[in-house]
Design an enzyme around this catalytic site. Sequence first.
Site, PDB file in Angstrom:
ATOM      1  N   GLY A  50       0.840  -1.192   0.000  1.00  0.00           N
ATOM      2  CA  GLY A  50       0.000   0.000   0.000  1.00  0.00           C
ATOM      3  C   GLY A  50       0.875   1.242   0.000  1.00  0.00           C
ATOM      4  CD  GLN A  55       3.238   5.941   2.663  1.00  0.00           C
ATOM      5  OE1 GLN A  55       2.308   5.409   2.078  1.00  0.00           O
ATOM      6  NE2 GLN A  55       4.187   5.234   3.265  1.00  0.00           N
ATOM      7  CB  CYS A  98       4.728   2.218   7.346  1.00  0.00           C
ATOM      8  SG  CYS A  98       4.299   3.715   6.446  1.00  0.00           S
ATOM      9  CG  LEU A  99       6.538   1.113   1.405  1.00  0.00           C
ATOM     10  CD1 LEU A  99       6.140   1.442  -0.023  1.00  0.00           C
ATOM     11  CD2 LEU A  99       7.594   0.021   1.432  1.00  0.00           C
ATOM     12  CG  HIS A 140      -1.119   1.365   7.078  1.00  0.00           C
ATOM     13  ND1 HIS A 140      -0.218   0.903   8.023  1.00  0.00           N
ATOM     14  CD2 HIS A 140      -0.397   2.194   6.261  1.00  0.00           C
ATOM     15  CE1 HIS A 140       0.974   1.438   7.778  1.00  0.00           C
ATOM     16  NE2 HIS A 140       0.899   2.225   6.712  1.00  0.00           N
ATOM     17  CD  GLU A 141      -1.174   2.487   2.551  1.00  0.00           C
ATOM     18  OE1 GLU A 141      -0.657   3.614   2.489  1.00  0.00           O
ATOM     19  OE2 GLU A 141      -0.541   1.486   2.931  1.00  0.00           O
ATOM     20  CG  HIS A 144      -0.013   7.054   5.249  1.00  0.00           C
ATOM     21  ND1 HIS A 144       1.105   7.480   5.923  1.00  0.00           N
ATOM     22  CD2 HIS A 144       0.158   5.732   5.052  1.00  0.00           C
ATOM     23  CE1 HIS A 144       1.916   6.447   6.132  1.00  0.00           C
ATOM     24  NE2 HIS A 144       1.365   5.364   5.606  1.00  0.00           N
TER      25      HIS A 144
HETATM   26 ZN   LIG Z   1       2.231   3.482   5.657  1.00  0.00          ZN
END
Ligand SMILES: [Zn+2]
Length: 178
Positions: A50, A55, A98-99, A140-141, A144
Amino acid sequence: MIPKVAVLPVLIAPDPRLKVKAKPVARVDAELRRLMDDMLETMYLAPGIGLAAPQIGRAERVIVVDVSREGEEKQAYRMANPEILWQSDSLATYNEGCLSLPEHYADVTRPAEIRVRYLDHENEIRTLEASGLLATVIQHEMDHLEGVLFVDHISPLKRNIILRKLQKSKRQKAAEPV
Ligand SMILES: [Zn+2]
Protein backbone atom coordinates in the site's frame (compact mmCIF):
# COMPACT_ATOMS: atom_id res chain seq x y z
CA MET A 1 2.64 8.07 -26.94
CA ILE A 2 2.43 6.04 -23.77
CA PRO A 3 4.11 7.84 -20.87
CA LYS A 4 6.56 5.74 -18.92
CA VAL A 5 5.77 5.17 -15.27
CA ALA A 6 8.16 6.66 -12.79
CA VAL A 7 9.39 5.44 -9.44
CA LEU A 8 9.02 8.15 -6.83
CA PRO A 9 11.08 8.77 -3.68
CA VAL A 10 9.20 7.78 -0.50
CA LEU A 11 9.41 10.13 2.50
CA ILE A 12 10.81 8.59 5.67
CA ALA A 13 9.46 9.49 9.12
CA PRO A 14 9.85 11.67 11.04
CA ASP A 15 8.88 14.21 8.38
CA PRO A 16 6.37 17.06 8.77
CA ARG A 17 4.91 16.25 5.33
CA LEU A 18 3.71 12.90 6.74
CA LYS A 19 1.73 14.71 9.43
CA VAL A 20 -0.52 16.91 7.28
CA LYS A 21 -4.17 16.32 6.42
CA ALA A 22 -4.45 15.64 2.70
CA LYS A 23 -6.93 17.53 0.50
CA PRO A 24 -9.72 15.89 -1.53
CA VAL A 25 -9.14 15.69 -5.28
CA ALA A 26 -11.63 17.47 -7.55
CA ARG A 27 -11.70 14.61 -10.05
CA VAL A 28 -9.49 11.82 -11.34
CA ASP A 29 -8.02 13.20 -14.56
CA ALA A 30 -5.12 12.01 -16.71
CA GLU A 31 -2.55 13.63 -14.44
CA LEU A 32 -3.98 11.96 -11.35
CA ARG A 33 -4.26 8.61 -13.16
CA ARG A 34 -0.58 8.94 -13.97
CA LEU A 35 0.16 9.67 -10.30
CA MET A 36 -1.77 6.53 -9.28
CA ASP A 37 0.23 4.42 -11.74
CA ASP A 38 3.52 5.92 -10.55
CA MET A 39 2.50 5.23 -6.96
CA LEU A 40 1.69 1.60 -7.81
CA GLU A 41 5.02 1.16 -9.56
CA THR A 42 6.83 2.69 -6.58
CA MET A 43 4.90 0.39 -4.21
CA TYR A 44 5.61 -2.79 -6.22
CA LEU A 45 9.30 -1.97 -6.48
CA ALA A 46 9.74 -1.26 -2.75
CA PRO A 47 8.10 -3.86 -2.34
CA GLY A 48 5.02 -2.85 -0.41
CA ILE A 49 1.28 -3.57 -0.36
CA GLY A 50 0.00 0.00 0.00
CA LEU A 51 1.07 3.60 -0.55
CA ALA A 52 -0.59 6.95 0.13
CA ALA A 53 0.10 10.18 -1.78
CA PRO A 54 1.43 12.08 1.29
CA GLN A 55 4.24 9.48 1.44
CA ILE A 56 5.55 10.82 -1.86
CA GLY A 57 5.03 14.42 -0.78
CA ARG A 58 1.60 15.02 -2.37
CA ALA A 59 -0.99 16.16 0.19
CA GLU A 60 -3.91 14.70 -1.80
CA ARG A 61 -6.44 12.03 -0.89
CA VAL A 62 -5.09 9.26 -3.10
CA ILE A 63 -4.05 5.75 -2.09
CA VAL A 64 -3.05 2.57 -3.90
CA VAL A 65 -3.28 -0.95 -2.49
CA ASP A 66 -2.48 -4.46 -3.74
CA VAL A 67 -2.38 -7.32 -1.24
CA SER A 68 -2.05 -10.13 -3.81
CA ARG A 69 0.81 -12.50 -3.09
CA GLU A 70 3.77 -13.19 -5.32
CA GLY A 71 2.72 -15.55 -8.11
CA GLU A 72 -0.94 -14.57 -7.76
CA GLU A 73 -2.67 -12.34 -10.25
CA LYS A 74 -2.18 -8.67 -9.32
CA GLN A 75 -5.20 -6.93 -7.84
CA ALA A 76 -4.47 -3.23 -7.69
CA TYR A 77 -6.86 -0.74 -6.15
CA ARG A 78 -6.42 2.92 -7.06
CA MET A 79 -8.55 5.07 -4.78
CA ALA A 80 -9.17 8.81 -4.64
CA ASN A 81 -11.17 10.44 -1.83
CA PRO A 82 -11.75 7.12 0.00
CA GLU A 83 -14.44 7.25 2.68
CA ILE A 84 -15.35 4.59 5.25
CA LEU A 85 -19.13 4.06 5.02
CA TRP A 86 -19.27 1.27 7.58
CA GLN A 87 -16.91 -0.59 9.85
CA SER A 88 -17.46 -3.81 11.81
CA ASP A 89 -17.47 -4.01 15.58
CA SER A 90 -15.20 -7.05 15.32
CA LEU A 91 -11.53 -6.20 15.34
CA ALA A 92 -8.42 -7.68 13.76
CA THR A 93 -4.78 -7.29 14.73
CA TYR A 94 -1.96 -7.32 12.19
CA ASN A 95 1.74 -6.75 12.55
CA GLU A 96 1.98 -3.61 10.43
CA GLY A 97 4.89 -2.04 8.62
CA CYS A 98 5.16 1.06 6.44
CA LEU A 99 7.41 2.19 3.60
CA SER A 100 7.87 5.47 5.52
CA LEU A 101 9.08 3.60 8.63
CA PRO A 102 11.38 1.01 7.05
CA GLU A 103 12.31 -2.05 9.09
CA HIS A 104 9.92 -1.27 11.94
CA TYR A 105 6.79 -3.27 12.75
CA ALA A 106 4.12 -3.24 15.44
CA ASP A 107 0.80 -4.92 16.16
CA VAL A 108 -2.12 -2.62 15.37
CA THR A 109 -5.79 -3.44 16.03
CA ARG A 110 -8.45 -2.08 13.67
CA PRO A 111 -12.01 -2.94 12.57
CA ALA A 112 -11.91 -6.34 10.81
CA GLU A 113 -14.29 -5.39 7.99
CA ILE A 114 -15.06 -2.13 6.25
CA ARG A 115 -17.15 -0.75 3.44
CA VAL A 116 -15.35 2.01 1.58
CA ARG A 117 -16.49 4.37 -1.17
CA TYR A 118 -13.98 5.99 -3.51
CA LEU A 119 -13.30 7.33 -6.99
CA ASP A 120 -11.40 4.87 -9.14
CA HIS A 121 -8.78 5.63 -11.81
CA GLU A 122 -11.56 6.36 -14.31
CA ASN A 123 -13.28 8.83 -11.97
CA GLU A 124 -16.11 6.33 -11.33
CA ILE A 125 -17.64 6.09 -7.86
CA ARG A 126 -17.10 2.60 -6.43
CA THR A 127 -17.94 0.80 -3.22
CA LEU A 128 -15.81 -2.02 -1.86
CA GLU A 129 -16.40 -4.39 1.03
CA ALA A 130 -13.08 -5.47 2.44
CA SER A 131 -11.98 -7.85 5.17
CA GLY A 132 -8.73 -9.43 6.31
CA LEU A 133 -5.44 -7.91 5.22
CA LEU A 134 -7.11 -5.77 2.53
CA ALA A 135 -9.30 -4.03 5.14
CA THR A 136 -6.28 -3.37 7.34
CA VAL A 137 -4.14 -1.97 4.52
CA ILE A 138 -6.91 0.35 3.28
CA GLN A 139 -7.34 1.72 6.82
CA HIS A 140 -3.57 2.10 7.22
CA GLU A 141 -3.33 4.04 3.94
CA MET A 142 -6.38 6.17 4.79
CA ASP A 143 -4.68 7.06 8.08
CA HIS A 144 -1.86 8.62 6.03
CA LEU A 145 -4.44 11.02 4.55
CA GLU A 146 -5.07 12.31 8.09
CA GLY A 147 -1.37 12.57 8.89
CA VAL A 148 -1.57 9.46 11.06
CA LEU A 149 1.13 6.76 11.02
CA PHE A 150 0.78 3.21 12.35
CA VAL A 151 3.05 4.13 15.25
CA ASP A 152 0.39 6.63 16.36
CA HIS A 153 -1.71 3.58 17.31
CA ILE A 154 0.90 2.13 19.69
CA SER A 155 2.22 3.28 23.06
CA PRO A 156 4.10 6.61 23.10
CA LEU A 157 7.11 4.81 24.53
CA LYS A 158 7.36 2.34 21.63
CA ARG A 159 6.54 5.10 19.13
CA ASN A 160 9.33 7.32 20.38
CA ILE A 161 11.87 4.49 20.27
CA ILE A 162 11.02 3.81 16.61
CA LEU A 163 11.00 7.49 15.58
CA ARG A 164 14.31 8.16 17.36
CA LYS A 165 15.93 5.23 15.55
CA LEU A 166 14.64 6.49 12.20
CA GLN A 167 15.87 10.01 12.95
CA LYS A 168 19.27 8.67 13.88
CA SER A 169 19.64 6.62 10.69
CA LYS A 170 18.58 9.68 8.66
CA ARG A 171 21.32 11.75 10.29
CA GLN A 172 23.85 9.02 9.59
CA LYS A 173 22.81 8.89 5.93
CA ALA A 174 23.02 12.67 5.64
CA ALA A 175 26.55 12.60 7.06
CA GLU A 176 27.78 9.96 4.61
CA PRO A 177 30.06 11.31 1.86
CA VAL A 178 28.40 11.27 -1.56
ZN1 LIG B 1 2.23 3.48 5.66
